[in-house]
Design a protein around this motif. Structure first.
Motif, PDB file in Angstrom:
ATOM      1  N   GLU A   1       0.834  -1.212   0.000  1.00 28.46           N
ATOM      2  CA  GLU A   1       0.000   0.000   0.000  1.00 28.46           C
ATOM      3  C   GLU A   1       0.866   1.258   0.000  1.00 28.46           C
ATOM      4  OE1 GLU A   1      -2.531  -1.406  -0.595  1.00 28.46           O
ATOM      5  OE2 GLU A   1      -2.643  -3.186   0.663  1.00 28.46           O
ATOM      6  N   SER A   2       1.965   1.245   0.733  1.00 28.73           N
ATOM      7  CA  SER A   2       2.807   2.446   0.745  1.00 28.73           C
ATOM      8  C   SER A   2       3.486   2.630  -0.612  1.00 28.73           C
ATOM      9  CB  SER A   2       3.815   2.438   1.889  1.00 28.73           C
ATOM     10  OG  SER A   2       4.688   1.365   1.762  1.00 28.73           O
ATOM     11  N   ALA A   3       3.795   1.543  -1.281  1.00 28.50           N
ATOM     12  CA  ALA A   3       4.334   1.628  -2.641  1.00 28.50           C
ATOM     13  C   ALA A   3       3.287   2.211  -3.578  1.00 28.50           C
ATOM     14  CB  ALA A   3       4.776   0.254  -3.130  1.00 28.50           C
ATOM     15  N   PHE A   4       2.025   1.827  -3.381  1.00 28.61           N
ATOM     16  CA  PHE A   4       0.936   2.351  -4.202  1.00 28.61           C
ATOM     17  C   PHE A   4       0.813   3.865  -4.009  1.00 28.61           C
ATOM     18  CE2 PHE A   4      -3.452   3.836  -4.478  1.00 28.61           C
ATOM     19  CZ  PHE A   4      -3.773   3.477  -5.784  1.00 28.61           C
ATOM     20  N   VAL A   5       0.892   4.304  -2.750  1.00 28.70           N
ATOM     21  CA  VAL A   5       0.791   5.744  -2.461  1.00 28.70           C
ATOM     22  C   VAL A   5       1.922   6.498  -3.145  1.00 28.70           C
ATOM     23  CG1 VAL A   5       0.939   7.491  -0.621  1.00 28.70           C
ATOM     24  CG2 VAL A   5      -0.490   5.456  -0.295  1.00 28.70           C
ATOM     25  N   LYS A   6       3.143   6.016  -2.985  1.00 30.03           N
ATOM     26  CA  LYS A   6       4.306   6.682  -3.576  1.00 30.03           C
ATOM     27  C   LYS A   6       4.219   6.714  -5.092  1.00 30.03           C
ATOM     28  CE  LYS A   6       7.348   5.542   0.224  1.00 30.03           C
ATOM     29  NZ  LYS A   6       8.011   4.350   0.760  1.00 30.03           N
ATOM     30  N   LYS A   7       3.831   5.583  -5.682  1.00 30.75           N
ATOM     31  CA  LYS A   7       3.722   5.496  -7.137  1.00 30.75           C
ATOM     32  C   LYS A   7       2.646   6.460  -7.646  1.00 30.75           C
ATOM     33  CE  LYS A   7       3.056   1.918 -10.748  1.00 30.75           C
ATOM     34  NZ  LYS A   7       3.025   2.703 -11.844  1.00 30.75           N
ATOM     35  N   THR A   8       1.530   6.498  -6.938  1.00 27.38           N
ATOM     36  CA  THR A   8       0.417   7.352  -7.371  1.00 27.38           C
ATOM     37  C   THR A   8       0.810   8.822  -7.347  1.00 27.38           C
ATOM     38  OG1 THR A   8      -1.185   5.730  -6.566  1.00 27.38           O
ATOM     39  CG2 THR A   8      -2.000   7.967  -6.923  1.00 27.38           C
ATOM     40  N   ILE A   9       1.444   9.264  -6.242  1.00 27.40           N
ATOM     41  CA  ILE A   9       1.769  10.695  -6.153  1.00 27.40           C
ATOM     42  C   ILE A   9       2.924  11.083  -7.076  1.00 27.40           C
ATOM     43  CG2 ILE A   9       0.818  10.916  -3.814  1.00 27.40           C
ATOM     44  CD1 ILE A   9       3.591  11.018  -2.702  1.00 27.40           C
ATOM     45  N   SER A  10       3.717  10.093  -7.496  1.00 32.93           N
ATOM     46  CA  SER A  10       4.808  10.420  -8.422  1.00 32.93           C
ATOM     47  C   SER A  10       4.396  10.291  -9.886  1.00 32.93           C
ATOM     48  CB  SER A  10       6.039   9.556  -8.135  1.00 32.93           C
ATOM     49  OG  SER A  10       5.731   8.201  -8.336  1.00 32.93           O
ATOM     50  N   SER A  11       3.245   9.677 -10.146  1.00 29.08           N
ATOM     51  CA  SER A  11       2.820   9.467 -11.542  1.00 29.08           C
ATOM     52  C   SER A  11       1.788  10.461 -12.049  1.00 29.08           C
ATOM     53  CB  SER A  11       2.217   8.072 -11.752  1.00 29.08           C
ATOM     54  OG  SER A  11       2.768   7.123 -10.927  1.00 29.08           O
ATOM     55  N   HIS A  12       1.260  11.299 -11.151  1.00 26.80           N
ATOM     56  CA  HIS A  12       0.218  12.245 -11.562  1.00 26.80           C
ATOM     57  C   HIS A  12       0.520  13.621 -10.993  1.00 26.80           C
ATOM     58  CE1 HIS A  12      -2.287   8.834 -12.860  1.00 26.80           C
ATOM     59  NE2 HIS A  12      -1.815   8.228 -11.768  1.00 26.80           N
ATOM     60  N   LYS A  13       0.245  14.623 -11.796  1.00 27.14           N
ATOM     61  CA  LYS A  13       0.501  16.016 -11.393  1.00 27.14           C
ATOM     62  C   LYS A  13      -0.300  16.374 -10.134  1.00 27.14           C
ATOM     63  CE  LYS A  13       1.600  20.455 -12.601  1.00 27.14           C
ATOM     64  NZ  LYS A  13       3.024  20.801 -12.627  1.00 27.14           N
ATOM     65  N   ILE A  14      -1.601  16.070 -10.183  1.00 25.42           N
ATOM     66  CA  ILE A  14      -2.481  16.378  -9.052  1.00 25.42           C
ATOM     67  C   ILE A  14      -3.138  15.086  -8.585  1.00 25.42           C
ATOM     68  CG2 ILE A  14      -4.470  17.725  -8.241  1.00 25.42           C
ATOM     69  CD1 ILE A  14      -4.106  19.463 -10.832  1.00 25.42           C
ATOM     70  N   VAL A  15      -3.002  14.776  -7.315  1.00 30.20           N
ATOM     71  CA  VAL A  15      -3.636  13.570  -6.762  1.00 30.20           C
ATOM     72  C   VAL A  15      -4.490  13.960  -5.559  1.00 30.20           C
ATOM     73  CG1 VAL A  15      -3.239  11.346  -5.632  1.00 30.20           C
ATOM     74  CG2 VAL A  15      -1.752  12.055  -7.521  1.00 30.20           C
ATOM     75  N   ILE A  16      -5.708  13.404  -5.527  1.00 30.27           N
ATOM     76  CA  ILE A  16      -6.556  13.550  -4.340  1.00 30.27           C
ATOM     77  C   ILE A  16      -6.921  12.167  -3.823  1.00 30.27           C
ATOM     78  CG2 ILE A  16      -8.657  14.531  -3.338  1.00 30.27           C
ATOM     79  CD1 ILE A  16      -8.835  16.486  -5.623  1.00 30.27           C
ATOM     80  N   PHE A  17      -6.481  11.850  -2.615  1.00 30.19           N
ATOM     81  CA  PHE A  17      -6.985  10.656  -1.929  1.00 30.19           C
ATOM     82  C   PHE A  17      -8.276  11.104  -1.257  1.00 30.19           C
ATOM     83  CE2 PHE A  17      -2.473   9.815  -2.399  1.00 30.19           C
ATOM     84  CZ  PHE A  17      -2.477   8.503  -2.844  1.00 30.19           C
TER      85      PHE A  17
END
Ligand SMILES: N[C@@H](CCC(=O)N[C@@H](CS)C(=O)NCC(=O)O)C(=O)O
Length: 108
Positions: free
Chosen positions: A5-21
């Motif tokens: 899950e922490s890898a998912f968070v890191k990957k998500t915030i590094s792959s998109h300009k704007i991220v909203i959880f």
């Protein structure tokens, strides 16, 4: 597990300009989304309540941001904060600056 899950968070915030959880029913999240709509920007939204692993992602996210609430907003991998922080960054012009767009200036 937590590592996944922490890898998912890191990957998500590094792959998109704007991220909203986010959570789909959360009024604060709607407010944060509305800010980006106002700026004509489309964020990458992760709706934690619509995923089986949402709880685990929220746990991993809380370790990154030090808070358990949603929304949590990131721009270019930088943590902006929750809804209040996002609205404040919008009002101050910080958000426009981070997104490389002209700040809307209602004082003019
Ligand atoms: N002041 C916070 C309020 C956020 C908030 O209270 N979010 C609620 C949902 S609307 C929350 O995260 N509740 C706990 C949870 O869903 O786990 C902000 O501006 O982001």
């Amino acid at each position: 597990n937590d590592t996944t899950e922490s890898a998912f968070v890191k990957k998500t915030i590094s792959s998109h300009k704007i991220v909203i959880f986010s959570k789909s029913y959360c009024p604060y999240c709607k407010r944060a989304k509305a800010v980006f709509k106002e700026l004509n920007k489309v964020p990458h939204v992760v709706e934690l309540d619509e995923r089986d692993d949402g709880q685990n992602i929220q746990d991993a996210l809380s370790k990154v941001v030090g808070r358990r609430t949603v929304p949590q907003v990131f721009i270019d991998g930088k943590h902006i904060g929750g809804s209040d922080d996002t609205v404040e960054a919008y009002t101050s012009g910080e958000l426009a600056k981070l997104l490389g767009i002209a700040a809307k200036n209602d004082d003019l």
